[in-house]
Motif scaffolding. Structure first.
Motif, short mmCIF file in Angstrom:
data_model
loop_
_atom_site.label_atom_id
_atom_site.label_comp_id
_atom_site.label_asym_id
_atom_site.label_seq_id
_atom_site.Cartn_x
_atom_site.Cartn_y
_atom_site.Cartn_z
N UNK A 191 -11.40 -10.84 -31.03
CA UNK A 191 -9.96 -10.85 -31.31
C UNK A 191 -9.17 -10.19 -30.17
N UNK A 192 -9.65 -9.07 -29.70
CA UNK A 192 -8.96 -8.36 -28.62
C UNK A 192 -9.02 -9.17 -27.33
N UNK A 193 -10.16 -9.77 -27.05
CA UNK A 193 -10.31 -10.56 -25.82
C UNK A 193 -9.38 -11.76 -25.84
N UNK A 194 -9.35 -12.50 -26.95
CA UNK A 194 -8.47 -13.67 -27.05
C UNK A 194 -7.02 -13.23 -26.98
N UNK B 45 -0.93 -10.42 -33.64
CA UNK B 45 -1.60 -10.60 -34.93
C UNK B 45 -3.10 -10.38 -34.79
N UNK B 46 -3.68 -10.90 -33.71
CA UNK B 46 -5.12 -10.71 -33.49
C UNK B 46 -5.44 -9.24 -33.25
N UNK B 47 -4.59 -8.54 -32.50
CA UNK B 47 -4.80 -7.11 -32.31
C UNK B 47 -4.73 -6.38 -33.65
N UNK B 48 -3.79 -6.79 -34.51
CA UNK B 48 -3.67 -6.18 -35.82
C UNK B 48 -4.88 -6.46 -36.69
#
Length: 410
Positions: A140-143, A234-237
């Motif tokens: 998620x963080x990478x994307x 949102x992905x970071x969350x």
């Protein structure tokens, strides 16, 4: 260790601060012509207390509260998905029903109430975020980081095109582009500003007609203009939820460390960017560069720092934390309720204050609305299971009327 109840309180408290903090920036967009949001020299005052207020907000809050709200949206998405799966429900149907109805709410808000809606973008991006529900936090963080690189590339084109336009002043397309950016970030003519004030002091029909003509394709253009950043947040969350950051599961020293890192990375550079804009007398190219590409990779650090700081300061069971958490549980109602209150105060079909208050004075309205949020949210949730719009959204998404009053188990 934290209990399940504590985890919900943590999420609700951070969300409560975010929905209140968003108003610190949105109030300018409610009360003044659009370029005042980024450029204090455009309208509302750029000296003395007005400049100090702008500086305070730009360094500490601009983009951070919206980003924090996006983080929480991602976390809440997983919370709903996990809850549906635990009950044996079809998580995809539940999620996409929620997003479709959120899109409807967002479009109504955008076209009929206020031009600054974020719900339509959240709904569309939320449909994409579902695809990452089972991804590892690292993925998620990478994307999300890759998406921010794409966002940075897109917004970097703005100052580059402005500089190119300076060498081709006679080109009609370049002139139109510069005029559009001036109306969003620069210092428009007094005549244009007067037109905006007159329009927003007019009837609802005139305002809505103009807004629809300007924003009818807003959801589509917004998706390509800043949807990359929204999905990244949102992905970071979602990653922050899975790793325990947003649920209060980290050790205290870990929150302290990341709050310190986040603010140490972001605040000094934000301060330098503010000084650069002031020194340039808020020139168009400078403002566009400073508020768009220059802050793209700074905001996530500031958002992370704010999340950690809020969790460090919250006191579960304390009177203030309880009220802020209640405001967070009713974030949907409070967000749309704020729009209804502010458009009634500032637009011509209400009190018609649009363009009347200075940048500093308008924050008296913010304090009053904050007080309303804190005063009404907790008593409402003591009687009812959901906020009024949360209940409506849930009922529509599930296709049947949901129980409204609290039960002994709730």
């Amino acid at each position: 260790m934290t209990t399940a109840t504590d985890r919900f309180v943590t999420l609700d408290t951070v969300r409560g601060v975010a929905v209140m903090g968003i108003l610190l920036l949105n109030i300018i967009a409610f009360a003044m012509p659009a370029p005042a949001y980024y450029n204090p020299a455009a309208y509302g005052g750029s000296s003395g207390a007005d400049l100090a207020i702008w500086l305070f907000n730009f360094v500490l809050f601009d983009g951070k509260m919206r980003g924090l709200f996006s983080f929480l949206f991602g976390a809440s998405t997983l919370l709903v998905i996990d809850g549906a799966s635990a009950k044996g429900e079809n998580a995809a149907i539940i999620h996409y029903s929620r997003m479709i109805w959120l899109l409807v709410f967002g479009l109504v808000h955008l076209w009929l109430i206020w031009w600054g809606d974020i719900l339509n973008n959240y709904a569309i991006i939320g449909m994409i975020a579902f695809l990452f529900r089972d991804a590892r936090p690292r993925t998620m963080v990478l994307v999300g980081t890759v998406l921010l690189i794409v966002q940075a590339m897109i917004v970097t084109m703005l100052p580059l095109m402005l500089q190119a336009a300076q060498g081709q002043p006679a080109d009609p397309s370049m002139h139109e582009m510069v005029e559009g950016l001036t109306h969003g970030f620069g210092k428009p003519s007094d005549a244009w500003l007067a037109e905006q004030v007159t329009l927003h002091r007019g009837s609802w029909l005139d305002i809505a007609t103009d807004r629809f003509s300007e924003a009818r394709f807003g959801p589509i253009t917004g998706l390509f203009q800043y949807g990359w950043e929204t999905l990244a947040y949102m992905l970071f969350g979602m990653a922050a939820f899975r790793t325990g950051l947003l649920t209060g599961a980290w050790e205290r020293r870990r929150y302290v460390r990341w709050a310190a890192i986040g603010f140490a990375v972001s605040l000094p550079i934000y301060g330098l960017l503010a000084a650069w804009m002031i020194a340039s007398d808020f020139a168009l190219v400078t403002v566009v560069t400073a508020v768009m590409p220059a802050t793209t990779f700074l905001r996530p650090f500031a958002i992370l720092a704010w999340a950690c700081l809020i969790i460090l300061l919250m006191r579960p069971g304390g009177p203030l934390t309880t009220r802020v958490a209640a405001a967070g549980r009713m974030a949907f109602s409070n967000y749309l309720g704020t729009s209804l209150i502010c458009t009634t105060l500032f637009y011509g079909y209400g009190l018609g204050w649009y363009g009347d208050l200075s940048r500093a004075t308008v924050y008296l309205v913010v304090l009053a609305i904050w007080a309303l949020m804190l005063l009404w949210s907790k008593p409402w949730l003591e009687r009812f299971a959901y906020g009024p719009l949360e209940w409506l959204w849930r009922s529509l998404a599930r296709g049947k009327i949901q129980p409204m009053r609290r039960t002994a188990q709730q």
